[in-house]
Design an enzyme around this catalytic site. Structure first.
Site, PDB file in Angstrom:
ATOM      1  CG  ASP A 170      -1.780   1.248   1.316  1.00  8.68           C
ATOM      2  OD1 ASP A 170      -2.422   1.563   0.306  1.00  8.68           O
ATOM      3  OD2 ASP A 170      -1.807   1.932   2.369  1.00  8.68           O
ATOM      4  CB  SER A 171       0.286   4.779  -0.681  1.00 10.96           C
ATOM      5  OG  SER A 171      -0.904   4.920   0.067  1.00 10.96           O
TER       6      SER A 171
ATOM      7  N   GLY B  86      -3.131   8.731  -4.136  1.00 12.41           N
ATOM      8  CA  GLY B  86      -4.450   9.051  -4.691  1.00 12.41           C
ATOM      9  C   GLY B  86      -4.595  10.400  -5.357  1.00 12.41           C
TER      10      GLY B  86
ATOM     11  CB  CYS C  18      -3.169   0.408  -2.440  1.00 16.16           C
ATOM     12  SG  CYS C  18      -3.152   2.112  -3.019  1.00 16.16           S
TER      13      CYS C  18
ATOM     14  CB  THR D 127      -4.972   4.627  -5.216  1.00 17.20           C
ATOM     15  OG1 THR D 127      -5.697   5.299  -4.185  1.00 17.20           O
ATOM     16  CG2 THR D 127      -4.590   5.600  -6.295  1.00 17.20           C
TER      17      THR D 127
ATOM     18  CD  GLU E 126      -0.063   7.046   5.923  1.00 19.13           C
ATOM     19  OE1 GLU E 126       1.065   7.027   6.431  1.00 19.13           O
ATOM     20  OE2 GLU E 126      -0.613   6.023   5.457  1.00 19.13           O
TER      21      GLU E 126
ATOM     22  CB  CYS F 257      -9.274   4.724   0.265  1.00 23.12           C
ATOM     23  SG  CYS F 257      -7.659   5.120   0.950  1.00 23.12           S
ATOM     24  CB  THR F 258      -6.744  -0.166   2.147  1.00 23.74           C
ATOM     25  OG1 THR F 258      -5.625   0.540   1.591  1.00 23.74           O
ATOM     26  CG2 THR F 258      -7.258  -1.199   1.172  1.00 23.74           C
ATOM     27  CG  HIS F 259      -4.943   5.153   4.198  1.00 22.36           C
ATOM     28  ND1 HIS F 259      -4.351   4.578   3.104  1.00 22.36           N
ATOM     29  CD2 HIS F 259      -3.927   5.714   4.919  1.00 22.36           C
ATOM     30  CE1 HIS F 259      -3.041   4.799   3.137  1.00 22.36           C
ATOM     31  NE2 HIS F 259      -2.764   5.489   4.236  1.00 22.36           N
TER      32      HIS F 259
HETATM   33  N1  DGL Z   1      -4.666   3.228   0.893  1.00 23.18           N
HETATM   34  C1  DGL Z   1      -4.750   3.756  -0.397  1.00 23.18           C
HETATM   35  C2  DGL Z   1      -5.962   3.422  -1.148  1.00 23.18           C
HETATM   36  O1  DGL Z   1      -6.545   2.421  -0.803  1.00 23.18           O
HETATM   37  C3  DGL Z   1      -3.966   4.899  -0.819  1.00 23.18           C
HETATM   38  C4  DGL Z   1      -4.285   6.229  -0.341  1.00 23.18           C
HETATM   39  C5  DGL Z   1      -3.324   7.182  -0.961  1.00 23.18           C
HETATM   40  O2  DGL Z   1      -2.133   6.898  -0.966  1.00 23.18           O
HETATM   41  O3  DGL Z   1      -3.752   8.221  -1.485  1.00 23.18           O
HETATM   42  O4  DGL Z   1      -6.387   4.097  -2.057  1.00 23.18           O
END
Ligand code: DGL
Length: 278
Positions: free
Chosen positions: A13-14, A46, A76, A78, A155, A189-191
């Protein structure tokens, strides 16, 4: 004889978001080893162009391949939305992103077919969730909205349910999904599942929230089982974490989220150098 495979599962992931997949994998497949890469030096993905996201995802995958993983999970939204079919087909190990598992869950859970998707700007712009949902359920009406401030909130560790800033931001972003406009919302988004408590409070209990982490972990377990690729179960799985920036912030937030001190298992890597030489 049962066929098994003890190599680790590669997850990227990012940043921190992919840990929502890792946590669920640990819960349902406790014997699997996991290698996680969080691109903390280049988060967020993203807000970037398709080309840049594809390039970063390619480097992340190359790094995971140097760790001899048995499959790749783009944890992720994205990257999952942007990685092309052609690219995917060239990979030497099985692959899943988070879009298809979450889309399948939303399509089957929604009673009305009115489904919302929140995600990063790149994810919403790609329309990937809508396409995947409509392939499964033709009557679905999918509304997408991007929530660019959610990733920096997560984050920076501002994801607890009582965080007032997160609540105010969520109220703004979630307005298009209030008052019965959707019955199901994909946290695309996984965040975002880290903000689940905040989001649930704002939307109330009439909107079902789809967590791509949980869906992807279930999807992965089924995929490994079908292909005779699960670990043999002889020992508890070990997770190792690699990041592209300092380890401290990641260790602290990852520890809070995974409810374990992972700092001894977090290492920093030079992603561009490794990807180029790998
Ligand atoms: N966790 C990410 C996602 O699922 C990335 C968010 C990002 O880096 O912008 O999209």
């Amino acid at each position: 004889m049962k066929v098994t495979n003890n190599k680790p599962i590669g997850v990227f992931d990012s940043g921190l978001g992919g840990l929502t997949v890792v946590k669920q994998l640990m819960d349902i497949m406790p014997n699997e080893d996991i290698v996680y890469f969080g691109d903390t030096g280049r988060v967020p993905y993203g807000t970037r162009s398709r080309e840049t996201i594809q390039k970063y995802a390619d480097q992340d995958i190359r790094f995971l391949m140097t760790m001899d993983v048995k499959m790749i999970i783009a944890a992720c939204g994205t990257a999952s939305a942007v990685i092309s079919d052609e690219y995917r087909k060239k990979l030497e190990v099985p692959y899943t992103g988070v879009v298809l598992p979450a889309a399948q869950a939303a399509a089957s859970i929604s009673a009305t077919g009115n489904i919302g998707v929140i995600g990063t700007t790149a994810t919403v712009r790609s329309g990937a969730y809508g396409k995947a949902i409509r392939t499964i359920r033709h009557d679905a009406r999918v509304v997408g909205s991007d929530c660019p401030l959610f990733v920096p909130l997560v984050e920076n560790g501002w994801f607890e349910e009582d965080n007032q800033v997160a609540k105010l931001v969520a109220e703004q972003y979630l307005a298009p999904f209030m008052d019965g406009q959707v019955d199901t919302l994909i946290l695309g988004c996984t965040h975002y599942p880290l903000l689940r408590g905040v989001i649930a409070k704002v939307l109330g209990d009439k909107v079902r929230l789809i967590d791509p982490g949980a869906e992807t972990a279930r999807f992965t377990a089924a995929m490994l089982m079908q292909n005779g690729m699960t670990a043999d179960g002889g020992k508890p799985g070990r997770a190792r974490f690699f990041v592209s920036d300092t380890t401290e912030g990641f260790s602290q937030n990852a520890g809070r989220f995974l409810h374990a001190d992972v700092s001894a298992d977090v290492e920093r890597v030079d992603i561009e150098r490794i990807a180029e030489s790998g």
